[in-house]
Design a protein around this motif. Structure first.
Motif, PDB file in Angstrom:
ATOM      1  N   VAL A 112       0.839  -1.194   0.000  1.00 46.78           N
ATOM      2  CA  VAL A 112       0.000   0.000   0.000  1.00 46.78           C
ATOM      3  C   VAL A 112       0.876   1.247   0.000  1.00 46.78           C
ATOM      4  CG1 VAL A 112      -1.685   1.344   1.325  1.00 46.78           C
ATOM      5  CG2 VAL A 112      -1.995  -1.116   1.062  1.00 46.78           C
ATOM      6  N   GLU A 113       1.918   1.252   0.811  1.00 45.26           N
ATOM      7  CA  GLU A 113       2.817   2.414   0.859  1.00 45.26           C
ATOM      8  C   GLU A 113       3.522   2.624  -0.481  1.00 45.26           C
ATOM      9  OE1 GLU A 113       2.963   4.758   3.234  1.00 45.26           O
ATOM     10  OE2 GLU A 113       1.296   3.582   4.022  1.00 45.26           O
ATOM     11  N   MET A 114       3.953   1.541  -1.098  1.00 44.71           N
ATOM     12  CA  MET A 114       4.627   1.650  -2.395  1.00 44.71           C
ATOM     13  C   MET A 114       3.678   2.196  -3.454  1.00 44.71           C
ATOM     14  SD  MET A 114       7.057  -1.763  -2.444  1.00 44.71           S
ATOM     15  CE  MET A 114       6.950  -1.863  -4.196  1.00 44.71           C
ATOM     16  N   VAL A 115       2.453   1.715  -3.468  1.00 49.39           N
ATOM     17  CA  VAL A 115       1.503   2.167  -4.486  1.00 49.39           C
ATOM     18  C   VAL A 115       1.092   3.618  -4.217  1.00 49.39           C
ATOM     19  CG1 VAL A 115      -0.849   1.574  -3.725  1.00 49.39           C
ATOM     20  CG2 VAL A 115      -0.172   1.100  -6.037  1.00 49.39           C
ATOM     21  N   LYS A 116       1.069   4.033  -2.961  1.00 49.18           N
ATOM     22  CA  LYS A 116       0.774   5.440  -2.653  1.00 49.18           C
ATOM     23  C   LYS A 116       1.849   6.345  -3.244  1.00 49.18           C
ATOM     24  CE  LYS A 116      -1.809   5.097   1.686  1.00 49.18           C
ATOM     25  NZ  LYS A 116      -1.737   5.374   3.129  1.00 49.18           N
ATOM     26  N   LYS A 117       3.102   5.923  -3.158  1.00 51.49           N
ATOM     27  CA  LYS A 117       4.198   6.706  -3.738  1.00 51.49           C
ATOM     28  C   LYS A 117       4.078   6.744  -5.254  1.00 51.49           C
ATOM     29  CE  LYS A 117       7.359   5.825   0.057  1.00 51.49           C
ATOM     30  NZ  LYS A 117       8.542   5.128   0.519  1.00 51.49           N
ATOM     31  N   TYR A 118       3.709   5.617  -5.839  1.00 56.07           N
ATOM     32  CA  TYR A 118       3.523   5.544  -7.289  1.00 56.07           C
ATOM     33  C   TYR A 118       2.392   6.474  -7.728  1.00 56.07           C
ATOM     34  CZ  TYR A 118       2.591   3.448 -11.893  1.00 56.07           C
ATOM     35  OH  TYR A 118       2.385   3.238 -13.225  1.00 56.07           O
ATOM     36  N   ILE A 119       1.297   6.479  -6.967  1.00 55.23           N
ATOM     37  CA  ILE A 119       0.165   7.349  -7.273  1.00 55.23           C
ATOM     38  C   ILE A 119       0.591   8.815  -7.198  1.00 55.23           C
ATOM     39  CG2 ILE A 119      -2.072   8.170  -6.399  1.00 55.23           C
ATOM     40  CD1 ILE A 119      -2.642   5.175  -5.669  1.00 55.23           C
ATOM     41  N   ALA A 120       1.350   9.169  -6.177  1.00 53.48           N
ATOM     42  CA  ALA A 120       1.822  10.550  -6.041  1.00 53.48           C
ATOM     43  C   ALA A 120       2.685  10.939  -7.241  1.00 53.48           C
ATOM     44  CB  ALA A 120       2.594  10.721  -4.736  1.00 53.48           C
ATOM     45  N   THR A 121       3.525  10.027  -7.692  1.00 55.70           N
ATOM     46  CA  THR A 121       4.372  10.283  -8.858  1.00 55.70           C
ATOM     47  C   THR A 121       3.521  10.481 -10.105  1.00 55.70           C
ATOM     48  OG1 THR A 121       6.158   8.984  -7.892  1.00 55.70           O
ATOM     49  CG2 THR A 121       6.255   9.349 -10.271  1.00 55.70           C
ATOM     50  N   LEU A 122       2.511   9.628 -10.276  1.00 55.49           N
ATOM     51  CA  LEU A 122       1.633   9.749 -11.437  1.00 55.49           C
ATOM     52  C   LEU A 122       0.859  11.060 -11.399  1.00 55.49           C
ATOM     53  CD1 LEU A 122       0.210   6.123 -11.721  1.00 55.49           C
ATOM     54  CD2 LEU A 122       1.734   7.264 -13.351  1.00 55.49           C
ATOM     55  N   GLU A 123       0.387  11.459 -10.216  1.00 49.51           N
ATOM     56  CA  GLU A 123      -0.357  12.710 -10.084  1.00 49.51           C
ATOM     57  C   GLU A 123       0.534  13.907 -10.446  1.00 49.51           C
ATOM     58  OE1 GLU A 123      -1.755  12.282  -6.064  1.00 49.51           O
ATOM     59  OE2 GLU A 123      -3.660  11.411  -6.733  1.00 49.51           O
ATOM     60  N   LYS A 124       1.791  13.853 -10.034  1.00 47.62           N
ATOM     61  CA  LYS A 124       2.730  14.921 -10.379  1.00 47.62           C
ATOM     62  C   LYS A 124       2.973  14.942 -11.889  1.00 47.62           C
ATOM     63  CE  LYS A 124       7.305  16.700  -9.288  1.00 47.62           C
ATOM     64  NZ  LYS A 124       8.558  16.477  -8.597  1.00 47.62           N
ATOM     65  N   GLU A 125       3.154  13.762 -12.468  1.00 51.46           N
ATOM     66  CA  GLU A 125       3.379  13.656 -13.914  1.00 51.46           C
ATOM     67  C   GLU A 125       2.163  14.197 -14.689  1.00 51.46           C
ATOM     68  OE1 GLU A 125       4.560  10.229 -17.211  1.00 51.46           O
ATOM     69  OE2 GLU A 125       4.469   9.678 -15.110  1.00 51.46           O
ATOM     70  N   LEU A 126       0.968  13.878 -14.201  1.00 48.11           N
ATOM     71  CA  LEU A 126      -0.254  14.360 -14.839  1.00 48.11           C
ATOM     72  C   LEU A 126      -0.348  15.883 -14.744  1.00 48.11           C
ATOM     73  CD1 LEU A 126      -2.912  13.669 -16.263  1.00 48.11           C
ATOM     74  CD2 LEU A 126      -3.950  13.402 -14.005  1.00 48.11           C
ATOM     75  N   ALA A 127      -0.023  16.426 -13.586  1.00 46.80           N
ATOM     76  CA  ALA A 127      -0.047  17.889 -13.408  1.00 46.80           C
ATOM     77  C   ALA A 127       0.926  18.562 -14.367  1.00 46.80           C
ATOM     78  CB  ALA A 127       0.297  18.242 -11.959  1.00 46.80           C
ATOM     79  N   GLU A 128       2.100  17.997 -14.530  1.00 42.85           N
ATOM     80  CA  GLU A 128       3.096  18.553 -15.454  1.00 42.85           C
ATOM     81  C   GLU A 128       2.596  18.459 -16.899  1.00 42.85           C
ATOM     82  OE1 GLU A 128       6.136  20.071 -14.919  1.00 42.85           O
ATOM     83  OE2 GLU A 128       5.548  20.073 -12.803  1.00 42.85           O
ATOM     84  N   ALA A 129       1.964  17.347 -17.236  1.00 47.20           N
ATOM     85  CA  ALA A 129       1.506  17.134 -18.612  1.00 47.20           C
ATOM     86  C   ALA A 129       0.347  18.070 -18.966  1.00 47.20           C
ATOM     87  CB  ALA A 129       1.081  15.680 -18.794  1.00 47.20           C
ATOM     88  N   THR A 130      -0.466  18.424 -17.999  1.00 45.59           N
ATOM     89  CA  THR A 130      -1.626  19.267 -18.282  1.00 45.59           C
ATOM     90  C   THR A 130      -1.290  20.757 -18.151  1.00 45.59           C
ATOM     91  OG1 THR A 130      -2.394  19.023 -15.998  1.00 45.59           O
ATOM     92  CG2 THR A 130      -3.318  17.519 -17.633  1.00 45.59           C
ATOM     93  N   LYS A 131      -0.104  21.089 -17.699  1.00 44.99           N
ATOM     94  CA  LYS A 131       0.318  22.490 -17.548  1.00 44.99           C
ATOM     95  C   LYS A 131       0.380  23.229 -18.879  1.00 44.99           C
ATOM     96  CE  LYS A 131       3.374  23.034 -13.776  1.00 44.99           C
ATOM     97  NZ  LYS A 131       4.729  23.287 -13.318  1.00 44.99           N
ATOM     98  N   SER A 132       0.920  22.573 -19.869  1.00 39.15           N
ATOM     99  CA  SER A 132       1.187  23.268 -21.143  1.00 39.15           C
ATOM    100  C   SER A 132      -0.023  23.465 -22.020  1.00 39.15           C
ATOM    101  CB  SER A 132       2.240  22.509 -21.935  1.00 39.15           C
ATOM    102  OG  SER A 132       1.952  21.140 -21.984  1.00 39.15           O
TER     103      SER A 132
END
Length: 53
Positions: A33-53
């Motif tokens: 669960v802890e590992m997947v939470k970190k993965y989710i946080a990474t994906l959310e950051k990646e999504l935020a970066e991708a939608t910025k432009s």
């Protein structure tokens, strides 16, 4: 560098959240669960970066 599409990131996020939720009830999977939470946080950051432009 090849960038991932927003749709792919969103798809991965949905899958990771489902996996996290399926593990939550099982005490033996706390580390997963802890590992997947970190993965989710990474994906959310990646999504935020991708939608910025």
């Amino acid at each position: 560098m090849m960038t991932r599409t927003i749709e792919k990131i969103e798809s991965d996020l949905v899958r990771a959240r489902k996996e996290r939720d399926s593990w939550k009830g099982n005490r033996n999977n706390g580390n997963n669960v802890e590992m997947v939470k970190k993965y989710i946080a990474t994906l959310e950051k990646e999504l935020a970066e991708a939608t910025k432009s």
